[in-house]
Enzyme design. Structure first.
Site, PDB file in Angstrom:
ATOM      1  N   ASN A 186      -1.467  -8.157 -17.609  1.00 48.94           N
ATOM      2  CA  ASN A 186      -1.119  -8.407 -16.198  1.00 48.94           C
ATOM      3  C   ASN A 186      -1.436  -9.852 -15.835  1.00 48.94           C
ATOM      4  O   ASN A 186      -0.633 -10.546 -15.213  1.00 48.94           O
ATOM      5  CB  ASN A 186      -1.909  -7.493 -15.253  1.00 48.94           C
ATOM      6  CG  ASN A 186      -1.706  -6.032 -15.567  1.00 48.94           C
ATOM      7  OD1 ASN A 186      -0.764  -5.687 -16.258  1.00 48.94           O
ATOM      8  ND2 ASN A 186      -2.584  -5.180 -15.078  1.00 48.94           N
ATOM      9  N   ASP A 187      -2.634 -10.288 -16.233  1.00 40.13           N
ATOM     10  CA  ASP A 187      -3.011 -11.670 -15.932  1.00 40.13           C
ATOM     11  C   ASP A 187      -2.465 -12.646 -16.966  1.00 40.13           C
ATOM     12  O   ASP A 187      -2.071 -13.752 -16.613  1.00 40.13           O
ATOM     13  CB  ASP A 187      -4.539 -11.798 -15.857  1.00 40.13           C
ATOM     14  CG  ASP A 187      -5.053 -11.362 -14.500  1.00 40.13           C
ATOM     15  OD1 ASP A 187      -4.469 -11.795 -13.485  1.00 40.13           O
ATOM     16  OD2 ASP A 187      -6.005 -10.577 -14.443  1.00 40.13           O
ATOM     17  N   CYS A 235      -4.719  -3.425 -22.365  1.00 38.85           N
ATOM     18  CA  CYS A 235      -5.002  -2.571 -21.202  1.00 38.85           C
ATOM     19  C   CYS A 235      -4.202  -2.980 -19.966  1.00 38.85           C
ATOM     20  O   CYS A 235      -4.388  -2.436 -18.891  1.00 38.85           O
ATOM     21  CB  CYS A 235      -6.494  -2.567 -20.886  1.00 38.85           C
ATOM     22  SG  CYS A 235      -7.164  -4.202 -20.560  1.00 38.85           S
ATOM     23  N   ARG A 293       1.308 -12.809  -9.888  1.00 35.76           N
ATOM     24  CA  ARG A 293       1.708 -11.423 -10.134  1.00 35.76           C
ATOM     25  C   ARG A 293       1.999 -10.651  -8.854  1.00 35.76           C
ATOM     26  O   ARG A 293       2.535  -9.543  -8.894  1.00 35.76           O
ATOM     27  CB  ARG A 293       0.645 -10.707 -10.991  1.00 35.76           C
ATOM     28  CG  ARG A 293      -0.711 -10.615 -10.351  1.00 35.76           C
ATOM     29  CD  ARG A 293      -1.785 -10.230 -11.359  1.00 35.76           C
ATOM     30  NE  ARG A 293      -2.140  -8.823 -11.311  1.00 35.76           N
ATOM     31  CZ  ARG A 293      -3.206  -8.309 -11.913  1.00 35.76           C
ATOM     32  NH1 ARG A 293      -3.999  -9.074 -12.638  1.00 35.76           N
ATOM     33  NH2 ARG A 293      -3.482  -7.031 -11.830  1.00 35.76           N
ATOM     34  N   HIS A 311       0.817  -1.216   0.000  1.00 38.49           N
ATOM     35  CA  HIS A 311       0.000   0.000   0.000  1.00 38.49           C
ATOM     36  C   HIS A 311       0.849   1.264   0.000  1.00 38.49           C
ATOM     37  O   HIS A 311       0.526   2.233  -0.673  1.00 38.49           O
ATOM     38  CB  HIS A 311      -0.913   0.014   1.234  1.00 38.49           C
ATOM     39  CG  HIS A 311      -2.047  -0.937   1.101  1.00 38.49           C
ATOM     40  ND1 HIS A 311      -2.672  -1.501   2.186  1.00 38.49           N
ATOM     41  CD2 HIS A 311      -2.660  -1.435   0.016  1.00 38.49           C
ATOM     42  CE1 HIS A 311      -3.624  -2.298   1.766  1.00 38.49           C
ATOM     43  NE2 HIS A 311      -3.642  -2.278   0.455  1.00 38.49           N
ATOM     44  N   ARG A 347     -12.439  -0.440 -14.476  1.00 36.66           N
ATOM     45  CA  ARG A 347     -12.431  -1.591 -13.554  1.00 36.66           C
ATOM     46  C   ARG A 347     -13.574  -1.394 -12.552  1.00 36.66           C
ATOM     47  O   ARG A 347     -13.391  -0.820 -11.478  1.00 36.66           O
ATOM     48  CB  ARG A 347     -11.112  -1.675 -12.807  1.00 36.66           C
ATOM     49  CG  ARG A 347      -9.904  -2.047 -13.656  1.00 36.66           C
ATOM     50  CD  ARG A 347      -8.650  -2.094 -12.782  1.00 36.66           C
ATOM     51  NE  ARG A 347      -7.575  -2.861 -13.369  1.00 36.66           N
ATOM     52  CZ  ARG A 347      -6.503  -2.322 -13.967  1.00 36.66           C
ATOM     53  NH1 ARG A 347      -6.397  -1.013 -14.070  1.00 36.66           N
ATOM     54  NH2 ARG A 347      -5.548  -3.105 -14.455  1.00 36.66           N
ATOM     55  N   GLU A 371      -6.917 -12.759 -21.372  1.00 32.15           N
ATOM     56  CA  GLU A 371      -5.960 -12.773 -20.252  1.00 32.15           C
ATOM     57  C   GLU A 371      -5.690 -14.176 -19.721  1.00 32.15           C
ATOM     58  O   GLU A 371      -5.069 -14.342 -18.685  1.00 32.15           O
ATOM     59  CB  GLU A 371      -6.402 -11.808 -19.142  1.00 32.15           C
ATOM     60  CG  GLU A 371      -7.832 -11.943 -18.684  1.00 32.15           C
ATOM     61  CD  GLU A 371      -8.245 -10.881 -17.667  1.00 32.15           C
ATOM     62  OE1 GLU A 371      -7.395 -10.163 -17.123  1.00 32.15           O
ATOM     63  OE2 GLU A 371      -9.457 -10.793 -17.406  1.00 32.15           O
ATOM     64  N   ARG A 425     -15.764  -2.770 -18.075  1.00 34.53           N
ATOM     65  CA  ARG A 425     -15.576  -4.192 -17.801  1.00 34.53           C
ATOM     66  C   ARG A 425     -16.530  -4.627 -16.702  1.00 34.53           C
ATOM     67  O   ARG A 425     -16.657  -3.947 -15.681  1.00 34.53           O
ATOM     68  CB  ARG A 425     -14.126  -4.437 -17.361  1.00 34.53           C
ATOM     69  CG  ARG A 425     -13.864  -5.875 -16.980  1.00 34.53           C
ATOM     70  CD  ARG A 425     -12.396  -6.108 -16.735  1.00 34.53           C
ATOM     71  NE  ARG A 425     -11.983  -5.667 -15.407  1.00 34.53           N
ATOM     72  CZ  ARG A 425     -10.741  -5.769 -14.955  1.00 34.53           C
ATOM     73  NH1 ARG A 425      -9.801  -6.266 -15.725  1.00 34.53           N
ATOM     74  NH2 ARG A 425     -10.433  -5.366 -13.744  1.00 34.53           N
TER      75      ARG A 425
HETATM   76  C1  PEP Z   1      -4.903  -7.332 -16.771  1.00 30.56           C
HETATM   77  O1  PEP Z   1      -5.037  -8.442 -16.264  1.00 30.56           O
HETATM   78  O2  PEP Z   1      -3.969  -7.022 -17.543  1.00 30.56           O
HETATM   79  C2  PEP Z   1      -5.888  -6.276 -16.490  1.00 30.56           C
HETATM   80  C3  PEP Z   1      -5.844  -5.122 -17.136  1.00 30.56           C
HETATM   81  O3  PEP Z   1      -6.802  -6.498 -15.518  1.00 30.56           O
HETATM   82  P1  PEP Z   1      -6.507  -6.438 -13.932  1.00 30.56           P
HETATM   83  O4  PEP Z   1      -5.139  -5.826 -13.757  1.00 30.56           O
HETATM   84  O5  PEP Z   1      -7.596  -5.616 -13.380  1.00 30.56           O
HETATM   85  O6  PEP Z   1      -6.567  -7.876 -13.553  1.00 30.56           O
HETATM   86 MG    MG Z   2      -6.875  -9.025 -15.346  1.00 32.55          MG
END
Ligand code: PEP
Ligand code: MG
Length: 563
Positions: A449-450, A497, A460, A188, A292, A426, A328
């Site tokens: 990211n995922d 994204c 992650r 945080h 989000r 993802e 989303r």
């Molecule tokens: C991702 O997974 O890249 C994404 C944009 O969604 P989040 O980071 O909210 O899982």
């Molecule tokens: Mg994601």
């Protein structure tokens, strides 16, 4: 001179003197045979005062760092209502006839020990939240109201760890950096430091013991380096570096992102609340690439109603006028949990009932959100996006629910707008099934990211396997290429994204792979437009061909450095 290495948590360079914050050690005395009613009443007052104070902080954080960051503090309010925390303190006062401060100390230390002992980084973070909340209540119980630290000159704070309240309360006029012994990129303190744009290095393990109050240090938040008592040469070098970084991007606010050979890339913004819209518009985002929505559901005690959601979605659509807004549907699960949603204990929540899986399991919840979204569609250019699609049936099932909701609303007399439908790519299976999935949607948005976490089998959030979390690994690049090519073969489009969309070193590679849209935090929009304006898409294509033929992430990074 001494160099301390840590984890780069918030970018930028600062040169200033050290201000050490020592952990406070309150001497607490256990008082037996207390008046239980009186102690419970004292606790109740202290909790109430703490709540009022946190609500003020929430407003302050929204103004300084946006709604998403305020969630940290909204969660603190919920902790003050948690029967397993404050409820336990009341029970202990009653069962032991002891004073409120001692009971609070026992319960909070116990909870902190439990959270710290768990493997998950998310729970380790909860420990610092418990400490923060308990310190605040204790402050009122012991009447030790502290007004925060007063500075008269620039300082770099060094301490073991900062609670979210401590970081937000620091006088930003003088605080030039944070150096912490503990923490990682997703702690945080790191998140808040980034939101407040304060350069920071965390997880140094030793900084607190290795520096003294008043030492001059150079803090490089991009590289994760702290230089203690530097020489003149180093100070000069970093002053120049800092000067070069101070670039004004305002001329790009209203420009489009067009390569030297006239290829246009759409630059959209990622948001977590409608309160970010001023920033989105100021920075010149051409649309919203990812809203989000789960953040609307977090930091509260009950589900937001259809009307509440409707007015939030409507306000975003209206603010963006006729520009694309990709919203989303709920991505709850993994590290994002709702305290009021009945919990099904899971060994491995990132592989569990997350996102679209949860929505198809809790159709009532899903339908309420879809009703709010469809009603809002009359006020702008809406595209609905489903997260975590893994198999084709999830896609068809989600669309079926969407159609049902649409017919219901039309029957009820609502006026609906035209909408587009897309999915997040993802999971590795959605990449492999992309040519089947594309037939059901208008666009794809790659959630790197995922996608990286599930492809590399590296959590992650876990620092121990962060070396495997490689967005530039050719395995990932091949997936991105495959997905983009499939959409283009169907005259549709792909955006990205995930965080790599804002990594300026990756930009030529992503352009070369053929991406149509990039969605990033608002402050990165003008930087990205500038970067794209200096690229030639044909050169980028050649670069991406070379990258796809390499065999490791390091080789790709080297190639990008030479580009
Ligand atoms: C991702 O997974 O890249 C994404 C944009 O969604 P989040 O980071 O909210 O899982
Ligand atoms: Mg994601």
């Amino acid at each position: 001179m001494k160099v301390i290495n840590g984890i780069p948590a918030s970018g930028g360079i600062s040169i200033a003197k050290i201000f050490k914050i020592f952990p406070k050690n309150l001497e607490l005395v256990k008082v037996n045979n207390c008046d239980v009613d009186l102690e419970s009443e004292r606790l109740k007052d202290a909790v109430l005062n703490a709540k009022v104070e946190i609500l003020e902080i929430v407003e302050d954080v929204i103004a300084k760092a946006g709604e998403a960051k305020a969630m940290i503090f909204r969660a603190h309010i919920l902790m003050l209502e948690d029967p397993e925390f404050i409820g336990e303190v009341y029970s202990l006062i009653e069962s032991e006839n002891i004073n409120a401060e001692f009971a609070l100390d026992v319960v909070s230390k116990n909870l902190i020990r439990i959270f710290e002992g768990l493997d998950s980084q998310v729970f380790k973070e909860r420990a610092i939240d418990v400490k923060d909340v308990s310190d605040r209540v204790m402050k009122y119980l012991t009447n030790s109201i502290d007004e925060g630290y007063q500075f008269t000159d620039d300082v770099i704070i060094v301490t073991n760890d900062l609670t979210p309240s401590e970081s937000i309360r620091m006088d930003k006029k003088y605080v030039r950096g944070f150096i912490l012994n503990v923490g990682g990129k997703t702690s945080h303190a790191a998140i808040l430091a980034r939101a407040l744009e304060i350069p920071s290095v965390v997880g140094t393990k030793v900084a607190f013991d290795e520096v003294e109050d008043g030492d001059l240090v150079i803090l490089d938040g991009d590289e994760g380096i702290v230089i203690v008592n530097p020489n003149e040469e180093q100070i000069e070098k970093y002053r120049k570096l800092k000067e070069n970084k101070k670039e004004d991007f305002s001329e790009f606010f209203n420009k489009e992102a067009i390569t030297l050979d006239k290829k246009k890339i759409k630059i959209y913004a990622n948001i977590a609340s409608n309160e970010e819209m001023n920033n989105v518009l100021k920075n010149g985002a051409e649309g919203i690439g990812l809203f989000r929505t789960e953040f609307i559901f977090m930091g509260r005690n009950t589900f937001p109603s259809e009307d509440e959601q409707f007015s939030i979605y409507k306000s975003v659509l209206e603010a963006m006028n006729e520009s694309t807004v990709i919203i989303r549907t709920l991505d709850i699960g993994g590290d994002k949990q709702l305290p009021y949603l009945k919990e099904i204990p899971e060994e491995n929540p990132f592989l569990g009932l997350r996102a679209i899986r949860l929505c198809l399991n809790e159709v009532g919840l899903f339908k309420t959100q879809l009703r709010a979204l469809l009603r809002a569609s009359a006020f702008g250019n809406l595209k609905i996006m489903f997260p975590m699609i893994t198999v084709v049936e999830e896609m068809t099932e989600a669309k079926k629910v969407l159609e049902e909701v649409k017919s219901e609303l039309i029957k009820e007399g609502f006026n609906l707008g035209e909408i587009g439908v897309g999915i997040m790519i993802e999971t590795p299976s959605s990449v492999m099934l992309a040519d089947k999935l594309i037939k059901h949607v208008d666009f794809f948005s790659i959630g790197t990211n995922d996608l990286v976490q599930y492809t590399m089998a590296a959590d992650r959030m876990n620092e121990n396997v962060s070396y495997l979390y490689q967005p530039s690994n050719p395995a990932i690049l091949m997936m991105i290429k495959k997905v983009i090519d499939i959409t283009h073969n169907h005259n549709k489009w792909t955006g990205i994204c995930g965080e790599i969309a804002s990594d300026l070193e990756m930009t030529p590679l992503l352009i070369g792979l053929g991406v149509d849209e990039l969605s990033v935090i608002s402050s990165s929009v003008p930087k990205l437009k500038k970067r794209i304006g200096n690229l030639d898409s044909k050169e980028c294509q050649k670069l991406s061909q070379q990258a796809l033929n390499l065999s490791s992430s390091n080789e790709v990074i080297d190639l990008l450095k030479r580009f």
